[in-house]
Motif scaffolding. Structure first.
Motif, short mmCIF file in Angstrom:
data_model
loop_
_atom_site.label_atom_id
_atom_site.label_comp_id
_atom_site.label_asym_id
_atom_site.label_seq_id
_atom_site.Cartn_x
_atom_site.Cartn_y
_atom_site.Cartn_z
N ALA A 76 3.61 20.23 -2.80
CA ALA A 76 3.52 18.78 -2.83
C ALA A 76 2.06 18.46 -2.55
O ALA A 76 1.52 18.85 -1.51
N ILE A 77 1.40 17.77 -3.47
CA ILE A 77 -0.04 17.55 -3.37
C ILE A 77 -0.32 16.05 -3.32
O ILE A 77 0.06 15.31 -4.23
N PHE A 78 -0.97 15.63 -2.24
CA PHE A 78 -1.39 14.24 -2.09
C PHE A 78 -2.84 14.13 -2.54
O PHE A 78 -3.66 15.00 -2.24
N SER A 79 -3.14 13.05 -3.24
CA SER A 79 -4.53 12.84 -3.67
C SER A 79 -4.85 11.35 -3.58
O SER A 79 -3.97 10.50 -3.54
N ASP A 80 -6.15 11.07 -3.54
CA ASP A 80 -6.66 9.71 -3.55
C ASP A 80 -7.82 9.65 -4.52
O ASP A 80 -8.00 10.56 -5.34
N GLN B 137 -10.84 10.27 -4.17
CA GLN B 137 -11.81 11.36 -4.02
C GLN B 137 -11.25 12.72 -4.42
O GLN B 137 -11.95 13.71 -4.39
N GLY B 138 -9.96 12.78 -4.75
CA GLY B 138 -9.35 14.04 -5.17
C GLY B 138 -8.21 14.44 -4.24
O GLY B 138 -7.68 13.62 -3.49
N ASP B 139 -7.85 15.72 -4.28
CA ASP B 139 -6.75 16.23 -3.46
C ASP B 139 -7.13 16.16 -1.98
O ASP B 139 -8.25 16.50 -1.60
N CYS B 140 -6.19 15.70 -1.13
CA CYS B 140 -6.50 15.58 0.29
C CYS B 140 -5.51 16.31 1.19
O CYS B 140 -5.82 16.58 2.34
N LEU B 141 -4.31 16.66 0.68
CA LEU B 141 -3.34 17.41 1.48
C LEU B 141 -2.38 18.09 0.53
O LEU B 141 -1.91 17.49 -0.44
N ALA B 142 -2.08 19.37 0.82
CA ALA B 142 -1.10 20.11 0.03
C ALA B 142 -0.12 20.77 0.99
O ALA B 142 -0.53 21.37 1.98
N ILE B 143 1.17 20.65 0.69
CA ILE B 143 2.21 21.21 1.54
C ILE B 143 3.07 22.12 0.68
O ILE B 143 3.63 21.69 -0.33
N PRO B 144 3.23 23.40 1.07
CA PRO B 144 4.05 24.31 0.28
C PRO B 144 5.53 23.96 0.42
O PRO B 144 6.00 23.55 1.49
N SER B 145 6.28 24.14 -0.67
CA SER B 145 7.70 23.81 -0.64
C SER B 145 8.47 24.69 0.35
O SER B 145 9.46 24.26 0.94
N GLY B 146 8.03 25.91 0.59
CA GLY B 146 8.70 26.81 1.51
C GLY B 146 8.58 26.42 2.96
O GLY B 146 9.26 26.97 3.82
N ALA C 9 -1.58 9.09 -4.10
CA ALA C 9 -0.62 9.54 -5.12
C ALA C 9 -0.04 10.87 -4.68
O ALA C 9 -0.69 11.63 -3.95
N LEU C 10 1.18 11.15 -5.11
CA LEU C 10 1.86 12.40 -4.80
C LEU C 10 2.30 13.05 -6.10
O LEU C 10 2.85 12.39 -6.99
N MET D 228 0.85 -1.16 0.00
CA MET D 228 0.00 0.00 0.00
C MET D 228 0.90 1.23 0.00
O MET D 228 1.82 1.34 0.80
N PRO D 229 0.65 2.18 -0.89
CA PRO D 229 1.46 3.40 -0.91
C PRO D 229 1.33 4.17 0.41
O PRO D 229 0.23 4.32 0.94
N ALA D 230 2.45 4.62 0.91
CA ALA D 230 2.47 5.41 2.14
C ALA D 230 3.61 6.42 2.07
O ALA D 230 4.63 6.17 1.43
N TYR D 231 3.42 7.54 2.72
CA TYR D 231 4.43 8.60 2.77
C TYR D 231 4.56 9.11 4.19
O TYR D 231 3.58 9.22 4.91
N LEU D 232 5.78 9.43 4.58
CA LEU D 232 6.06 10.02 5.87
C LEU D 232 6.43 11.48 5.63
O LEU D 232 7.35 11.77 4.86
#
Length: 74
Positions: A33-37, A39-48, A25-26, A1-5
């Motif tokens: 950096a945008i995580f999606s599943d 249902q669509g985008d679920c988390l976005a983290i700015p590079s800064g 997916a990333l 199962m895909p996972a990210y820390l």
């Protein structure tokens, strides 16, 4: 199962988090950096923000040969 820390810099005093989902997916887009599943985008983290992202997939379980009994650790 895909996972990210997702690990945040210590000075931000934020909890690190682990995301996992069969459809996770990333992608990187316009400094985010945008995580999606499914249902669509679920988390976005700015590079800064300075967070680091590591792939952390769970290992696939090993299958026992048919008719065998798992060994007991003593």
């Amino acid at each position: 199962m895909p996972a990210y820390l997702v690990i945040h810099p210590r000075e931000q005093q934020r909890d690190d988090l682990r995301l996992s989902d069969p459809d996770l997916a990333l992608r990187f887009e316009a400094g985010w950096a945008i995580f999606s599943d499914r249902q669509g985008d679920c988390l976005a983290i700015p590079s800064g923000q300075g967070a680091s992202i590591q792939r952390d997939d769970e290992p696939m379980p090993e299958e026992e040969p048919a008719g065998s009994t798992p060994a007991l650790n003593k």
